[in-house]
Structure formats: C-alpha cells, structure tokens
Design an enzyme around this catalytic site. Structure first.
Site, PDB file in Angstrom:
ATOM      1  CE  LYS A 129       1.045  20.750 -10.886  1.00 42.70           C
ATOM      2  NZ  LYS A 129       0.281  20.649 -12.391  1.00 42.70           N
ATOM      3  CG  ASP A 169       1.336  17.444 -13.324  1.00 44.99           C
ATOM      4  OD1 ASP A 169       0.877  18.466 -13.917  1.00 44.99           O
ATOM      5  OD2 ASP A 169       2.516  17.123 -12.794  1.00 44.99           O
TER       6      ASP A 169
HETATM    7  P1  NDP Z   1       2.021  11.577 -17.626  1.00 45.63           P
HETATM    8  O1  NDP Z   1       2.694  10.886 -16.338  1.00 45.63           O
HETATM    9  O2  NDP Z   1       0.763  10.851 -18.143  1.00 45.63           O
HETATM   10  O3  NDP Z   1       3.210  11.574 -18.657  1.00 45.63           O
HETATM   11  C1  NDP Z   1       4.392  12.322 -18.627  1.00 45.63           C
HETATM   12  C2  NDP Z   1       5.258  11.687 -19.893  1.00 45.63           C
HETATM   13  O4  NDP Z   1       6.455  12.472 -19.910  1.00 45.63           O
HETATM   14  C3  NDP Z   1       5.608  10.292 -19.753  1.00 45.63           C
HETATM   15  O5  NDP Z   1       5.659   9.804 -21.157  1.00 45.63           O
HETATM   16  C4  NDP Z   1       7.088  10.300 -18.995  1.00 45.63           C
HETATM   17  O6  NDP Z   1       7.883   9.127 -19.354  1.00 45.63           O
HETATM   18  C5  NDP Z   1       7.499  11.683 -19.762  1.00 45.63           C
HETATM   19  N1  NDP Z   1       8.516  12.246 -18.620  1.00 45.63           N
HETATM   20  C6  NDP Z   1       8.112  12.568 -17.467  1.00 45.63           C
HETATM   21  N2  NDP Z   1       9.438  13.117 -16.785  1.00 45.63           N
HETATM   22  C7  NDP Z   1      10.393  13.066 -17.556  1.00 45.63           C
HETATM   23  C8  NDP Z   1      11.796  13.444 -17.727  1.00 45.63           C
HETATM   24  N3  NDP Z   1      12.198  13.766 -16.487  1.00 45.63           N
HETATM   25  N4  NDP Z   1      12.539  13.463 -18.862  1.00 45.63           N
HETATM   26  C9  NDP Z   1      11.754  12.923 -19.965  1.00 45.63           C
HETATM   27  N5  NDP Z   1      10.352  12.562 -19.992  1.00 45.63           N
HETATM   28  C10 NDP Z   1       9.566  12.688 -18.887  1.00 45.63           C
HETATM   29  O7  NDP Z   1       1.975  13.089 -17.142  1.00 45.63           O
HETATM   30  P2  NDP Z   1       1.032  14.136 -17.974  1.00 45.63           P
HETATM   31  O8  NDP Z   1       0.943  13.891 -19.533  1.00 45.63           O
HETATM   32  O9  NDP Z   1      -0.152  14.362 -17.385  1.00 45.63           O
HETATM   33  O10 NDP Z   1       1.873  15.464 -17.930  1.00 45.63           O
HETATM   34  C11 NDP Z   1       2.963  16.054 -18.889  1.00 45.63           C
HETATM   35  C12 NDP Z   1       3.267  17.640 -18.696  1.00 45.63           C
HETATM   36  O11 NDP Z   1       2.190  18.163 -19.109  1.00 45.63           O
HETATM   37  C13 NDP Z   1       3.817  17.913 -17.319  1.00 45.63           C
HETATM   38  O12 NDP Z   1       4.551  18.830 -17.349  1.00 45.63           O
HETATM   39  C14 NDP Z   1       2.442  18.424 -16.771  1.00 45.63           C
HETATM   40  O13 NDP Z   1       2.854  19.496 -15.502  1.00 45.63           O
HETATM   41  C15 NDP Z   1       1.892  18.983 -17.799  1.00 45.63           C
HETATM   42  N6  NDP Z   1       0.379  19.552 -17.717  1.00 45.63           N
HETATM   43  C16 NDP Z   1      -0.523  18.317 -17.421  1.00 45.63           C
HETATM   44  C17 NDP Z   1      -1.830  18.341 -17.525  1.00 45.63           C
HETATM   45  C18 NDP Z   1      -2.762  17.371 -17.394  1.00 45.63           C
HETATM   46  O14 NDP Z   1      -4.025  17.636 -17.546  1.00 45.63           O
HETATM   47  N7  NDP Z   1      -2.365  16.132 -17.094  1.00 45.63           N
HETATM   48  C19 NDP Z   1      -2.322  19.798 -17.485  1.00 45.63           C
HETATM   49  C20 NDP Z   1      -1.392  20.859 -17.540  1.00 45.63           C
HETATM   50  C21 NDP Z   1      -0.006  20.584 -17.675  1.00 45.63           C
HETATM   51  P3  NDP Z   1       7.975   8.094 -18.400  1.00 45.63           P
HETATM   52  O15 NDP Z   1       6.747   7.288 -18.855  1.00 45.63           O
HETATM   53  O16 NDP Z   1       9.282   7.524 -18.808  1.00 45.63           O
HETATM   54  O17 NDP Z   1       7.957   8.615 -17.187  1.00 45.63           O
END
Ligand code: NDP
Length: 449
Positions: A129, A169
């Site tokens: 990662k 991510d």
């Molecule tokens: P994105 O950046 O596309 O979206 C993240 C979302 O979560 C946004 O809506 C963001 O809000 C919100 N967010 C981020 N940090 C916080 C926080 N501290 N408190 C509240 N809301 C928060 O990321 P992903 O959708 O790709 O990833 C989301 C999760 O899924 C993570 O844990 C990631 O590790 C996991 N994941 C992702 C994969 C992938 O293929 N993308 C694969 C496996 C797991 P804002 O816009 O305000 O920042």
C-alpha cells in the site's frame, strides 16, 4: 479486546514495541491475531520459524520527500510512502491514498490488511500500500498533475509489473492514475501497462474496474443475506461516503432492489427517504467535484443535510460503510442494532472499530469484514493485469461475471473456514484464517524469507 494466548500476546507486544504510536496498525494486527488462536491450536507448526512474526513485519518500507510547485509559485513539501508488505504470493499489490491523515502507521495497516485480502481472492498477488499526506481537496488540475509527477519521480524505481503494482484509493482516481502512469512511462521509456491498475480504458484499463469494489461488496452481502433466505429487495440501506466505493455500491444495491436513504462526505450526510438520486450524486461528486450538501440545495423538500453528526443514526436494515477507517464507533453500532440492522458490509478498510465489530457479532448481525467484502476491487485489478499480459480487452459483462464468481467464492471460503474452525457464520474469523493460511503456507514453502 479478546484474550490472546501467551505466544500470540507476546507477538502482539513486540509489534507494538517495534511500531510505537502506529495505532491503526496495532488494531489491524490485533484483529488478525485474535482469529489465529484456533489455527495455532490446530496447527502448531504455524508458530515455527517465527512465521507469524515475519508476517507482521513488512518486507520493505519506503518513505520519501515529494517537493512540488503550487499555482502561486510556492514550493510545497509532502511525504510519500510505499509499504511493500508481503510478496509470497505475487508482486506487491495495493492502492495509493492521498489524504492529509496519511502516515506510515496507516499505510502499514492498509498493507497488512491487503496481504490477506489479496490472498483471499485466490489470485497471484502479494500485498502493499502507498500514499501521501497530500490533500487534493481544492487543488487545481495542474497542481494535481505536478504533485503526481513528483511523487512518481521517486516511486517509479520501486515499481514494475513483476515487482509492485499500485492502484487507486482515497483521493486517487482515474485522473491521478493517468498522471502517475504517464510519468512512469516517461521515466522508464516503457509502455508497461501491467505496472498500474485502475487505468483508463484507452491505455490498458479494464472494464468494470471502477465499479468493482462497490459491486463486489454488494455481491458479498447478497450472498450473506441469502444464507438467511433474505435479499436486498425492498430493504432500506445506508452507504457512507460518496466516492468511488460508495457510488458503485449504491448503483448495485439499486439494481438489486434496495433503497438507499443516506450517503455522506467528510463534512456531513444527506437523507432522502424516497431513495437517493444517484445520477445527481455522481454529477456532484464525479463531475463538479463539489460537496454532498449540494444535493439538499438542489433537491430541496423531502431531503435533509446534516453537518457533522453520524450517518449511522439513520435507520436501515443494511449498512455499507464505504468512507474510511474507524467510522463506525461502538455507539454507532448500538444505534444501528437498535434500529434493526440485519447486515453490514464493509466497503472501506477497517471502518468498524473493534467495539463496533463486537456489538454486531453479539447481536447476530451478518457482518462482512472489509478484507473479504471489498476484495472485488483488487480482484478486478488482477483481471486487469491478466488482460494487460495477454494484450486483451474483455467486455464489461465478461469482467463483471468473473467478479461476481470471485466474490461468491470469497464468501463461500470465509463461511467454510469459519465452520471448519468451529465458528459458523463468523466471517471475520473465516476471512482472517483463510487469508493467513494461504500466505503462511506459501512463505513456508519459500524458506526463511
Ligand atoms: P474516494 O476518495 O473515492 O472516496 C472517499 C469518500 O469517503 C469520500 O466521500 C470522502 O469524503 C469520504 N471520506 C474520506 N475520508 C473521510 C473521513 N476521514 N471522514 C469521513 N469521510 C471521509 O475513496 P474510495 O471510495 O476509493 O475509498 C473508500 C474506502 O474504500 C477506503 O477505506 C479505501 O481504502 C477502501 N477501498 C477502496 C478500494 C478502491 O478500489 N477504490 C478498494 C478497497 C477498499 P470527502 O469527499 O469529503 O473527502
């Protein structure tokens, strides 16, 4: 916290001592060790040759300076990370996160989880990662590109299709991957498509990769619900976040007949009891890159926007946390149980605190841990690598069919392993043990490495 046996407690104590202050990493290791008691009892050979200690120690950790110039001409400094955790099953594989909260402990926890997740997919990929404490919010396109180029100018020397293959991510989507892959191509003078996944379709990406994590989580929860003769049809669902994972979770839930009543971003959450208008969420988050509060401003009556507060106060039968780690506290879990939640599918990595997991398990809620439920993203990344290696490009349907089969396979492996180790229905235990055994067997076959 569950009691560990003496040997595992000593291993955990050493992890805490050697990785001081890295609380998320401690939490992730503890959770796996709590599941290993039953394996160690049945297979004492797994404690030989410091196998578990070696699994808890990353193979390599890279930390580097990322200097770049902002639009005003000021020099900015960020820190870059890549933790190459385990390559016993294949090249390191795992995403890159850009978020101000990123530090070595968070990347290490994610790399550790990734190792077992990748093992669960049954595909030949190790775990890693990376990321940076760079905050992309409010940055111009030019700033994002210059940052990605500087980040890759250092990281490229540690990557390769047979060495380490990153993906996206939090804060890293198609745009950022394009800039990083472009810089890698320029520095190496090689069009090495298999060095990155989550690429655009024009330059070697896979269909269904964007959708894979959210779709995969929904397939997993569908399989879990089916074990109790239930489905998504007519169920109220809450999905936290509004990024990549959240959006495609909502899309699949809708296709399966569920109604999503709330979603969020890091500022607050929206509630729409008639069902969230997903096209509008996509327009706000993917096109305008605006805040989720816009939804309420544009839709008006019948919707609410709550700043701060907890999205888990919204009553639902299925909860799909898809934002970030530790976003469901013990209090939130109790509220969800009180309001009648029947299933929780972790789209994010480790979104439930240990206390929340305990609450769900004690209440008999079907609980899918992230390392199993969100493995569809990396599994489809491995399919992207297969397509790149054979210079092929599959249809959406072909790729999604493979994804659905893989997710049902992961579900069945977790369920069968939990059963085998005397804890039927415990997907946490099943995922941890099945992932661990695969990595441990391979490490042992390779000698003391
Ligand atoms: P994105 O950046 O596309 O979206 C993240 C979302 O979560 C946004 O809506 C963001 O809000 C919100 N967010 C981020 N940090 C916080 C926080 N501290 N408190 C509240 N809301 C928060 O990321 P992903 O959708 O790709 O990833 C989301 C999760 O899924 C993570 O844990 C990631 O590790 C996991 N994941 C992702 C994969 C992938 O293929 N993308 C694969 C496996 C797991 P804002 O816009 O305000 O920042």
């Amino acid at each position: 916290m569950l009691q560990l046996d003496e040997k595992l407690e000593a291993i955990f104590g050493e992890v805490v001592r050697r990785n001081a202050g890295e609380t998320e990493f401690h939490q992730a290791v503890r959770e796996v060790l709590e599941s290993l008691g039953r394996v160690v009892a049945k297979r004492p050979d797994f404690t030989a040759d410091a196998l578990i200690e070696r699994i808890c120690e990353p193979e390599r950790q890279i930390i580097f300076r990322v200097p770049w110039v902002d639009d005003r001409g000021n020099v900015q400094i960020n820190r870059g990370f890549r933790v190459q955790f385990n390559s016993a099953l294949g090249p390191y594989k795992g995403g890159i996160r850009f978020h101000p909260s990123v530090n070595v402990g968070i990347i290490k926890f994610l790399g550790f989880e990734q190792t077992f997740k990748n093992a669960l997919t049954g595909m030949p990929i190790g775990g890693g990662k990376g990321g940076s404490d760079f905050n992309p919010r409010g940055r111009s396109n030019g700033e994002i590109m210059r940052f990605c180029q500087s980040f890759m100018t250092e990281l490229y020397r540690h990557l390769g299709e047979y060495t380490d293959v990153p993906a996206g991510d939090i804060g890293v989507g198609g745009r950022e991957i394009g800039y990083m892959f472009g810089q890698y191509k320029r520095l190496t003078n090689r069009f090495e498509a298999g060095v990155f996944t989550g690429k655009g379709l024009l330059y070697g990406g896979s269909r269904a990769r964007t959708e894979a994590t959210g779709y995969g989580n929904t397939y997993f929860v569908q399989a879990m619900l089916a074990t109790r003769g239930r489905s998504f049809e007519g169920r109220k669902c809450v999905v936290s976040g509004s990024g990549n994972v959240a959006i495609y979770t909502m899309e699949k839930i809708r296709e399966f007949g569920g109604t999503i009543v709330a979603c969020s971003d890091s500022n607050g959450y929206i509630v729409d009891e008639k069902g969230i208008d997903l096209d509008l969420v996509k327009e706000i988050k993917e096109v305008r890159r605006a805040r989720i509060s816009e939804y309420h401003r544009l839709k008006g009556t019948g919707t609410h926007y709550i700043e701060k507060g907890s999205i888990w106060d919204v009553a639902c039968e299925v909860a799909m946390p898809s934002a970030t780690q530790n976003e469901i506290s013990g209090r939130d879990a109790r509220e969800l149980v009180k309001n009648g939640v029947v299933a929780v599918g972790e789209g994010a990595n480790m979104p439930s605190t240990p206390e929340a997991v305990r609450v769900f398990r004690e209440a008999g809620v079907l609980f899918a841990p992230g390392k199993a439920a969100n493995a569809g993203g990396v599994a489809t990344s491995a399919l992207e690598m297969q397509q790149n290696a054979s210079r092929d490009s599959w249809t959406f349907e072909q790729t999604e069919t493979r994804l659905a089969t893989i997710m049902r396979g992961i579900h069945d492996t977790c369920a069968a392993t939990a059963e085998e180790y005397g804890a039927p229905g415990d997907y946490v235990l099943g995922a941890n043990i099945a992932g661990f055994v695969r990595v441990a067997e391979s490490m042992r076959a390779l000698g003391v490495i």
